[in-house]
Design a protein around this motif. Structure first.
Motif, PDB file in Angstrom:
ATOM      1  N   ASN A  13      70.132  27.549  69.114  1.00  0.00           N
ATOM      2  CA  ASN A  13      71.046  26.786  69.953  1.00  0.00           C
ATOM      3  C   ASN A  13      72.327  27.590  70.136  1.00  0.00           C
ATOM      4  OD1 ASN A  13      72.781  24.967  71.147  1.00  0.00           O
ATOM      5  ND2 ASN A  13      72.415  23.315  69.688  1.00  0.00           N
ATOM      6  N   ARG A  69      59.838  19.204  74.135  1.00  0.00           N
ATOM      7  CA  ARG A  69      61.295  19.277  74.123  1.00  0.00           C
ATOM      8  C   ARG A  69      61.818  19.966  72.879  1.00  0.00           C
ATOM      9  NH1 ARG A  69      63.378  13.366  72.161  1.00  0.00           N
ATOM     10  NH2 ARG A  69      61.569  12.825  70.960  1.00  0.00           N
ATOM     11  N   THR A  70      63.009  20.500  73.036  1.00  0.00           N
ATOM     12  CA  THR A  70      63.763  21.014  71.905  1.00  0.00           C
ATOM     13  C   THR A  70      65.172  20.455  72.014  1.00  0.00           C
ATOM     14  OG1 THR A  70      62.493  23.067  71.769  1.00  0.00           O
ATOM     15  CG2 THR A  70      64.678  23.078  70.779  1.00  0.00           C
ATOM     16  N   ILE A 102      63.935  29.180  68.026  1.00  0.00           N
ATOM     17  CA  ILE A 102      64.846  28.853  69.109  1.00  0.00           C
ATOM     18  C   ILE A 102      66.238  28.643  68.533  1.00  0.00           C
ATOM     19  CG2 ILE A 102      65.389  27.176  70.910  1.00  0.00           C
ATOM     20  CD1 ILE A 102      62.423  26.635  71.191  1.00  0.00           C
ATOM     21  N   THR A 138      62.054  20.220  67.374  1.00  0.00           N
ATOM     22  CA  THR A 138      61.198  20.510  68.520  1.00  0.00           C
ATOM     23  C   THR A 138      59.948  19.651  68.526  1.00  0.00           C
ATOM     24  OG1 THR A 138      60.194  22.305  69.794  1.00  0.00           O
ATOM     25  CG2 THR A 138      59.806  22.312  67.430  1.00  0.00           C
ATOM     26  N   THR A 139      59.399  19.444  69.721  1.00  0.00           N
ATOM     27  CA  THR A 139      58.108  18.805  69.946  1.00  0.00           C
ATOM     28  C   THR A 139      57.426  19.632  71.031  1.00  0.00           C
ATOM     29  OG1 THR A 139      58.715  17.359  71.786  1.00  0.00           O
ATOM     30  CG2 THR A 139      59.242  16.571  69.558  1.00  0.00           C
ATOM     31  N   MET A 150      61.523  22.337  63.367  1.00  0.00           N
ATOM     32  CA  MET A 150      60.861  23.452  64.001  1.00  0.00           C
ATOM     33  C   MET A 150      60.590  24.562  62.999  1.00  0.00           C
ATOM     34  SD  MET A 150      62.037  25.619  67.305  1.00  0.00           S
ATOM     35  CE  MET A 150      63.339  26.439  66.423  1.00  0.00           C
ATOM     36  N   VAL A 183      68.293  21.686  64.921  1.00  0.00           N
ATOM     37  CA  VAL A 183      67.334  21.939  65.988  1.00  0.00           C
ATOM     38  C   VAL A 183      65.982  21.339  65.615  1.00  0.00           C
ATOM     39  CG1 VAL A 183      66.113  23.692  67.324  1.00  0.00           C
ATOM     40  CG2 VAL A 183      68.522  24.027  66.733  1.00  0.00           C
ATOM     41  N   TRP A 185      71.559  25.313  78.069  1.00  0.00           N
ATOM     42  CA  TRP A 185      71.616  24.155  77.181  1.00  0.00           C
ATOM     43  C   TRP A 185      72.627  23.138  77.714  1.00  0.00           C
ATOM     44  CZ3 TRP A 185      69.532  23.240  72.072  1.00  0.00           C
ATOM     45  CH2 TRP A 185      68.576  24.186  71.684  1.00  0.00           C
ATOM     46  N   GLY A 224      63.807  21.034  78.594  1.00  0.00           N
ATOM     47  CA  GLY A 224      63.386  19.991  77.664  1.00  0.00           C
ATOM     48  C   GLY A 224      63.359  18.612  78.296  1.00  0.00           C
TER      49      GLY A 224
END
Length: 199
Positions: free
Chosen positions: A15, A51-52, A13, A47-48, A7, A45, A156, A102
């Motif tokens: 966590n 989702r993360t 972002i 990401t797409t 990311m 971490v 989370w 996510g």
């Protein structure tokens, strides 16, 4: 097919879950049991667009039965990465943190997986039937089926996965091979800074 990438977009972002502590036993020169290592590992971490997640491999072995002799560290300070979600003849233990909202891809591995919900809530999704919501302490025995994960909460969730290599499922003369992802996309290690905290 969705490919994971480190990311880089803003805002970053973070966590909020703590590093995963991992304690490994061994033997001293006299054959007495000891705590050989006690470390904390951050999840990396990733990401797409949908989702993360934070991913960290905690332990791997190449074959079963394995050897407990010697001082073997498959996840060293350089955070050695695995080349697939599962190991063909061995075992992979992985910690995965799912961000709120996510979704994971629908996929299959050639393994039997013990999926343990450690914190938060997450839904286990299969091709037919309603998703099942997991809470801390719940376990899914994943037997070579297509599946996905969905965090439908506002917090989370942390999962522990133990993947044991298995032959692909054979149904009506057809082998149900692993799929739904690329090996390059799911190569997963941990905190690429290479820092592990010793206790």
């Amino acid at each position: 097919m969705i490919k994971l990438r480190a990311m880089t977009s803003e805002p970053k972002i973070v966590n909020p879950l703590p590093p995963q502590r991992r304690i490994v036993t061994g033997h001293d020169a006299k054959g007495r049991s000891i705590h050989a290592s006690d470390q904390e590992f951050k999840t990396q971490v990733i990401t797409t667009p949908v989702r993360t997640v934070g991913m960290q491999v905690l332990w791997t072995i190449d074959s079963v039965p394995c050897k407990n002799n010697g001082e073997v560290e498959p996840v060293d300070a350089a955070f050695v990465k695995v080349s697939d979600l599962s190991s063909e003849k061995g075992v992979v233990m992985r910690c995965v943190d799912f961000a709120p909202g996510g979704k994971a891809m629908m996929h299959r591995t050639s393994s039997i997986d013990y999926a343990i919900c450690v914190s938060g809530e997450i839904h286990h999704v299969v091709e037919e039937g309603e998703p099942v919501k997991m809470k801390p302490g719940d376990v899914v025995i994943q037997r070579g089926t297509m599946h996905a994960w969905s965090n439908r909460s506002d917090t989370w969730a942390r999962m522990h996965f133990i993947l044991i290599g298995a032959d692909p499922v054979a149904l009506n003369g057809v082998r149900l091979e692993a799929g739904g992802y690329s090996k390059e996309a799911v190569t997963s290690g941990g905190d690429v800074s290479g820092e592990a905290k010793d206790h």
